[in-house]
Design a protein around this motif. Structure first.
Motif, PDB file in Angstrom:
ATOM      1  N   ASP A  97       4.772  47.037  12.689  1.00  0.00           N
ATOM      2  CA  ASP A  97       3.567  46.210  12.623  1.00  0.00           C
ATOM      3  C   ASP A  97       3.890  44.732  12.413  1.00  0.00           C
ATOM      4  O   ASP A  97       2.992  43.903  12.280  1.00  0.00           O
ATOM      5  N   GLN A  99       4.857  43.148   9.943  1.00  0.00           N
ATOM      6  CA  GLN A  99       4.485  42.600   8.645  1.00  0.00           C
ATOM      7  C   GLN A  99       5.718  42.276   7.804  1.00  0.00           C
ATOM      8  O   GLN A  99       5.644  41.448   6.898  1.00  0.00           O
ATOM      9  N   THR A 139      10.050  37.471   6.607  1.00  0.00           N
ATOM     10  CA  THR A 139       8.628  37.475   6.273  1.00  0.00           C
ATOM     11  C   THR A 139       8.296  38.744   5.512  1.00  0.00           C
ATOM     12  O   THR A 139       8.790  39.831   5.842  1.00  0.00           O
ATOM     13  N   TRP A 141       4.910  40.952   4.107  1.00  0.00           N
ATOM     14  CA  TRP A 141       3.459  41.148   4.204  1.00  0.00           C
ATOM     15  C   TRP A 141       2.807  40.212   5.212  1.00  0.00           C
ATOM     16  O   TRP A 141       1.638  39.864   5.089  1.00  0.00           O
ATOM     17  N   GLY A 142       3.565  39.762   6.191  1.00  0.00           N
ATOM     18  CA  GLY A 142       3.016  38.970   7.275  1.00  0.00           C
ATOM     19  C   GLY A 142       2.673  37.540   6.938  1.00  0.00           C
ATOM     20  O   GLY A 142       2.249  36.784   7.818  1.00  0.00           O
ATOM     21  N   ARG A 143       2.910  37.091   5.691  1.00  0.00           N
ATOM     22  CA  ARG A 143       2.493  35.739   5.341  1.00  0.00           C
ATOM     23  C   ARG A 143       3.456  35.000   4.402  1.00  0.00           C
ATOM     24  O   ARG A 143       3.335  33.792   4.230  1.00  0.00           O
TER      25      ARG A 143
END
Length: 473
Positions: A97, A99, A139, A141-143
């Motif tokens: 995904d 993430q 990265t 959790w994608g942020r």
């Protein structure tokens, strides 16, 4: 045909039965395999025809019944597969995904430094491992983006970068940790992407890496960039891992690409801005919070008095601020970067105090001899080296002129006029070959001349030949 219809009917009945069981109690089926595998195994291998028109009909009809979405419980203990990859920018590991990701990179510089008219033992001719740096970026959790860069060259290990950043609103990101301050443009730029091997004299007056927090972002369709942070504070040209006093330093920069995305074509690569800092620095005999100034060949041409006594040591003692206007222009094969730095520092020596102002400027130009493009982010050859195919990568020439002026009031109260210069002037030329975007060979010549603080002192110029093998991915 009747036998085939009977088999398909049995298959559909079995699928319906399994779906009913799945609704009532999904765990046993999920722990085994899939609905499709269970259905096929219940009928047996002889139930599926090997070929013929009947097999075509069955293949067309079966998916409608078999491809039924199966929800996976949130508490499923099954491991998630990791996707691995490699490209010219490193080796990557990421979740499906996207993430979570990790990129492993590396850069190494093996330099040769050979000087004429050497003045100090430290000017010895030698090969040195200028950089040996593993770089980990990724990265969570994608942020939450992070970078860790460690240095193993020159017989020591140290953490160069260790920070993370994350967006907090549109056009606003925050960065925290150890990283480059945003004051100087050339210093902020990656050393492996510069057209000459070493940075100019101007970087002697701007901060290097420091610890702190910074807000930054791009707004106005990326035509305007800003950086604003609070840091421990460092002397000119230096970086630090600790804070030597209780004071903090504010640093920032604004940069604009006024014609970016406006259809200007050749003007897209024009940028100009200004950086600056403001704070206070307090020195002591243990740490003066002052820095020396060096040439590309690592010759110290200016330093403050330091005999480890209160009466004979110059110390930082108050306000320290910098103003650094700068800009660049890249279009086609041509690149140009310019910068001016002004650094003001209050000092004391015993009971005497003064506010000194040092300044420097530089202009660097580069030109691609091959059909390649000059950019602020370095050179990526369009046709990597391949002798059999008759392609030779990218070839680049570069030149620079720079000057640094020390405040005349530094002599003789804060610096020895018989040992150090009041100004240094340098010019440099270079030739670079990029077989591909990961490998580079550089050949530089730089000559630096000095102005003595008092008449009659002959400060010999420095003439340095430098070459480099660079590997970076």
């Amino acid at each position: 045909m009747a036998a085939l219809e009977s088999q398909v009917g049995l298959l559909l009945d079995r699928v319906a039965e399994l779906e009913e069981k799945l609704i009532q109690n999904p765990e046993p089926l999920l722990a085994s395999n899939s609905v499709y595998s269970a259905a096929i195994s219940s009928i047996g291998p002889a139930s599926v025809p090997a070929s013929g028109p009947e097999s075509t009909e069955m293949a067309a009809a079966a998916p409608a019944a078999l491809v039924t979405p199966v929800p996976v419980p949130q508490n499923s203990a099954q491991p998630v597969a990791t996707i691995m990859g490699a490209d010219p920018q490193g080796f990557t590991f990421r979740s499906p995904d996207e993430q979570f990701s990790l990129r492993v990179r590396w850069q190494m510089n093996l330099d040769g430094r050979f000087g004429l008219e050497r003045q100090e033992p430290s000017d010895n001719n030698s090969f040195i491992l200028r950089r040996a740096q593993p770089i980990f970026t990724g990265t969570l959790w994608g942020r939450y983006n992070f970078q860790v860069l460690h240095e193993f060259s020159r017989g020591r290990t140290r953490v160069v970068d260790a920070y993370f950043d994350t967006p907090i609103a549109k056009g606003i990101k925050i960065r925290a940790g150890k990283f480059k301050g945003p004051v100087g443009l050339e210093r902020f730029h990656s050393g492996s992407m510069l057209s000459l091997m070493e940075r100019s004299l101007t970087t002697q007056l701007v901060p290097n890496r420091d610890l702190g927090f910074m807000l930054f972002g791009d707004v106005g369709n990326d035509r305007f960039s800003y950086f604003a942070g609070i840091f421990n504070g460092t002397p000119d040209g230096e970086g630090t891992d600790t804070d030597n006093d209780d004071n903090k330093e504010f640093e920032g920069r604004i940069l604009t690409h006024p014609f970016l995305g406006l259809g200007g074509g050749q003007l897209d690569g024009l940028a100009f801005g200004v950086g600056g800092s403001y704070g206070k620095m307090e020195g002591s005999l243990a740490d003066r919070n002052l820095s020396e100034m060096q040439t590309t060949g690592r010759r110290t041409f200016f330093d403050y008095l330091n005999d480890q006594s209160v009466s004979g040591t110059a110390l930082a003692d108050g306000v320290h601020y910098r103003v650094v206007p700068h800009g660049y222009y890249f279009a086609g094969p041509v690149g140009l970067l310019w910068e001016y730095a002004n650094s003001v520092q209050k000092l004391r020596r015993d009971q005497a105090t003064a506010t000194l102002q040092h300044s420097s400027w530089q202009v660097t130009g580069n030109y691609l001899l091959t059909d390649d493009e000059a950019t602020f982010s370095g050179v990526a050859p369009r046709r990597p080296f391949d002798a059999a195919a008759g392609t030779w990568g990218a070839w680049e020439v570069a030149a620079r002129i720079s000057r640094l002026d020390v405040d005349d009031d530094a002599f003789p109260l804060f610096a020895d006029p018989e040992s150090y210069a009041t100004a240094a002037k340098a010019w440099a030329v270079g030739l670079n070959w990029y077989p591909n975007r990961n490998v580079r060979y550089s050949f530089n010549y730089e000559e630096t001349h000095f102005d003595a603080a008092v008449p009659g002192i002959d400060l010999k110029p420095e003439r340095a030949f430098l070459n480099r093998f660079q590997l970076r991915f």
